[in-house]
Motif scaffolding. Sequence first.
Motif, PDB file in Angstrom:
ATOM      1  N   THR A 177       4.439 -13.235 -10.110  1.00  0.00           N
ATOM      2  CA  THR A 177       4.786 -11.906  -9.534  1.00  0.00           C
ATOM      3  C   THR A 177       5.859 -11.697 -10.477  1.00  0.00           C
ATOM      4  O   THR A 177       6.121  -9.951 -10.482  1.00  0.00           O
ATOM      5  CB  THR A 177       5.638 -13.062  -8.360  1.00  0.00           C
ATOM      6  OG1 THR A 177       4.413 -13.836  -7.766  1.00  0.00           O
ATOM      7  CG2 THR A 177       6.103 -11.715  -7.688  1.00  0.00           C
TER       8      THR A 177
ATOM      9  N   ASN B 239     -11.895 -14.680  -8.627  1.00  0.00           N
ATOM     10  CA  ASN B 239     -10.881 -15.310  -9.158  1.00  0.00           C
ATOM     11  C   ASN B 239      -9.756 -15.367  -7.998  1.00  0.00           C
ATOM     12  O   ASN B 239      -7.978 -14.295  -7.682  1.00  0.00           O
ATOM     13  CB  ASN B 239      -9.917 -14.196 -10.052  1.00  0.00           C
ATOM     14  CG  ASN B 239      -8.424 -15.121 -10.624  1.00  0.00           C
ATOM     15  OD1 ASN B 239      -8.001 -16.152  -9.940  1.00  0.00           O
ATOM     16  ND2 ASN B 239      -8.699 -14.655 -12.152  1.00  0.00           N
TER      17      ASN B 239
ATOM     18  N   ASN C 179      -0.406 -10.303  -1.632  1.00  0.00           N
ATOM     19  CA  ASN C 179       0.778 -10.308  -1.491  1.00  0.00           C
ATOM     20  C   ASN C 179       1.685  -8.693  -2.797  1.00  0.00           C
ATOM     21  O   ASN C 179       2.760  -8.836  -1.660  1.00  0.00           O
ATOM     22  CB  ASN C 179       1.338 -11.387  -1.821  1.00  0.00           C
ATOM     23  CG  ASN C 179       0.994 -12.533  -1.583  1.00  0.00           C
ATOM     24  OD1 ASN C 179       0.554 -12.230  -0.063  1.00  0.00           O
ATOM     25  ND2 ASN C 179       0.946 -13.769  -1.457  1.00  0.00           N
TER      26      ASN C 179
HETATM   27  C1  LIG Z   1      -2.263 -14.938 -11.659  1.00  0.00           C
HETATM   28  C2  LIG Z   1      -1.552 -16.230 -12.525  1.00  0.00           C
HETATM   29  C3  LIG Z   1      -1.188 -14.685 -13.511  1.00  0.00           C
HETATM   30  C4  LIG Z   1      -0.684 -16.333 -11.609  1.00  0.00           C
HETATM   31  O1  LIG Z   1       0.758 -16.689 -12.562  1.00  0.00           O
HETATM   32  P1  LIG Z   1       1.782 -18.015 -11.487  1.00  0.00           P
HETATM   33  O2  LIG Z   1       2.806 -17.801 -11.928  1.00  0.00           O
HETATM   34  O3  LIG Z   1       0.765 -19.169 -10.939  1.00  0.00           O
HETATM   35  O4  LIG Z   1       1.881 -17.085 -10.385  1.00  0.00           O
HETATM   36  P2  LIG Z   1       3.314 -17.088  -8.883  1.00  0.00           P
HETATM   37  O5  LIG Z   1       3.732 -18.644  -8.921  1.00  0.00           O
HETATM   38  O6  LIG Z   1       4.365 -16.058  -8.860  1.00  0.00           O
HETATM   39  O7  LIG Z   1       2.145 -16.884  -7.614  1.00  0.00           O
HETATM   40  C5  LIG Z   1       1.645 -17.906  -6.991  1.00  0.00           C
HETATM   41  C6  LIG Z   1       1.247 -18.773  -5.821  1.00  0.00           C
HETATM   42  O8  LIG Z   1       3.018 -19.535  -5.959  1.00  0.00           O
HETATM   43  C7  LIG Z   1       3.875 -19.213  -5.093  1.00  0.00           C
HETATM   44  N1  LIG Z   1       4.857 -19.290  -5.289  1.00  0.00           N
HETATM   45  C8  LIG Z   1       5.629 -17.710  -5.712  1.00  0.00           C
HETATM   46  N2  LIG Z   1       6.402 -18.787  -6.375  1.00  0.00           N
HETATM   47  C9  LIG Z   1       7.251 -19.972  -5.937  1.00  0.00           C
HETATM   48  C10 LIG Z   1       7.842 -20.738  -5.464  1.00  0.00           C
HETATM   49  N3  LIG Z   1       9.461 -20.857  -6.102  1.00  0.00           N
HETATM   50  N4  LIG Z   1       7.453 -22.395  -5.034  1.00  0.00           N
HETATM   51  C11 LIG Z   1       6.123 -22.351  -5.177  1.00  0.00           C
HETATM   52  N5  LIG Z   1       5.334 -20.952  -5.199  1.00  0.00           N
HETATM   53  C12 LIG Z   1       5.973 -19.939  -5.668  1.00  0.00           C
HETATM   54  C13 LIG Z   1       3.077 -17.292  -4.595  1.00  0.00           C
HETATM   55  O9  LIG Z   1       3.717 -16.875  -3.290  1.00  0.00           O
HETATM   56  C14 LIG Z   1       1.952 -17.231  -4.927  1.00  0.00           C
HETATM   57  O10 LIG Z   1       1.536 -17.997  -3.829  1.00  0.00           O
HETATM   58  P3  LIG Z   1       0.051 -17.422  -3.050  1.00  0.00           P
HETATM   59  O11 LIG Z   1      -0.792 -17.451  -4.245  1.00  0.00           O
HETATM   60  O12 LIG Z   1      -0.330 -18.460  -1.642  1.00  0.00           O
HETATM   61  O13 LIG Z   1       0.412 -15.350  -2.992  1.00  0.00           O
HETATM   62  C15 LIG Z   1      -2.697 -17.503 -13.050  1.00  0.00           C
HETATM   63  O14 LIG Z   1      -2.276 -17.810 -11.776  1.00  0.00           O
HETATM   64  C16 LIG Z   1      -2.889 -17.307 -14.077  1.00  0.00           C
HETATM   65  O15 LIG Z   1      -1.590 -17.406 -15.445  1.00  0.00           O
HETATM   66  N6  LIG Z   1      -4.097 -17.638 -13.913  1.00  0.00           N
HETATM   67  C17 LIG Z   1      -5.616 -17.971 -14.905  1.00  0.00           C
HETATM   68  C18 LIG Z   1      -5.373 -16.594 -15.709  1.00  0.00           C
HETATM   69  C19 LIG Z   1      -5.408 -15.303 -15.146  1.00  0.00           C
HETATM   70  O16 LIG Z   1      -6.295 -15.594 -13.723  1.00  0.00           O
HETATM   71  N7  LIG Z   1      -5.348 -14.087 -14.997  1.00  0.00           N
HETATM   72  C20 LIG Z   1      -5.349 -12.714 -14.178  1.00  0.00           C
HETATM   73  C21 LIG Z   1      -6.777 -11.964 -14.603  1.00  0.00           C
HETATM   74  S1  LIG Z   1      -7.367 -10.714 -13.632  1.00  0.00           S
END
Ligand SMILES: CC(C)(COP(=O)(O)OP(=O)(O)OC[C@H]1O[C@@H](n2cnc3c(N)ncnc32)[C@H](O)[C@@H]1OP(=O)(O)O)[C@@H](O)C(=O)NCCC(=O)NCCS
Length: 166
Positions: A99, A125, A134
């Motif tokens: 995020t 995805n 969000n």
């Molecule tokens: C998509 C991706 C980049 C998200 O990264 P991330 O760092 O996990 O993202 P965030 O932590 O900001 O958000 C993920 C979830 O964690 C939650 N979250 C954020 N901060 C948090 C915290 N401190 N504690 C617990 N949960 C938290 C968010 O609300 C979000 O929940 P939701 O999915 O229900 O909305 C990661 O999953 C990834 O690298 N995926 C593989 C590559 C990929 O798919 N890239 C996208 C291509 S389009």
Amino acid sequence: MSFNPYVTQISGHTLQVMQASDSNISDLLKLEEKVYSGRTPWSSFSFASELRKWHNSVYLVIYEGSQLVGFVGGRFIPCEGHITNIAVDPAYQNQGIGTYLMKLMIDMARRNGANQVTLEVRVDNEKAQMLYRNLGFVDGFVRVGYYREDHVDGLEMILYLKGKKK
Ligand SMILES: CC(C)(COP(=O)(O)OP(=O)(O)OC[C@H]1O[C@@H](n2cnc3c(N)ncnc32)[C@H](O)[C@@H]1OP(=O)(O)O)[C@@H](O)C(=O)NCCC(=O)NCCS
């Protein structure tokens, strides 16, 4: 486009945020392998080529010490920012880093005069789509078979920007 490096805290991690250079490509490939089960949809050549488009694109990396934690890439044309790539190391996911990276790019797009930010995401995805929703992204067109390696459809997502920063 330039970006001044800085240090920040996210979920208890002390992280360095900086612009990527060729010296980061091996780390980018390793992180890609981790998040895509050994596959590298973006090759070393694709990263190098994207990093050379410095006039209208930006690649940001986040490190904890010498460990690459995440990256995001974006291209900026008049009126539009486009997120080209984003990934966070599985060990650092769900802590707000994805995020944070997205917000950095959205902010850069605003500052660059964009009216909207777009991206392409696999229709299967759901986690990434949830994150984007969000942040205010809405669904655009579905591009049938957009992902060439397995013919999965691509969903365009769009964030309409309001209240552009001066
Ligand atoms: C998509 C991706 C980049 C998200 O990264 P991330 O760092 O996990 O993202 P965030 O932590 O900001 O958000 C993920 C979830 O964690 C939650 N979250 C954020 N901060 C948090 C915290 N401190 N504690 C617990 N949960 C938290 C968010 O609300 C979000 O929940 P939701 O999915 O229900 O909305 C990661 O999953 C990834 O690298 N995926 C593989 C590559 C990929 O798919 N890239 C996208 C291509 S389009």
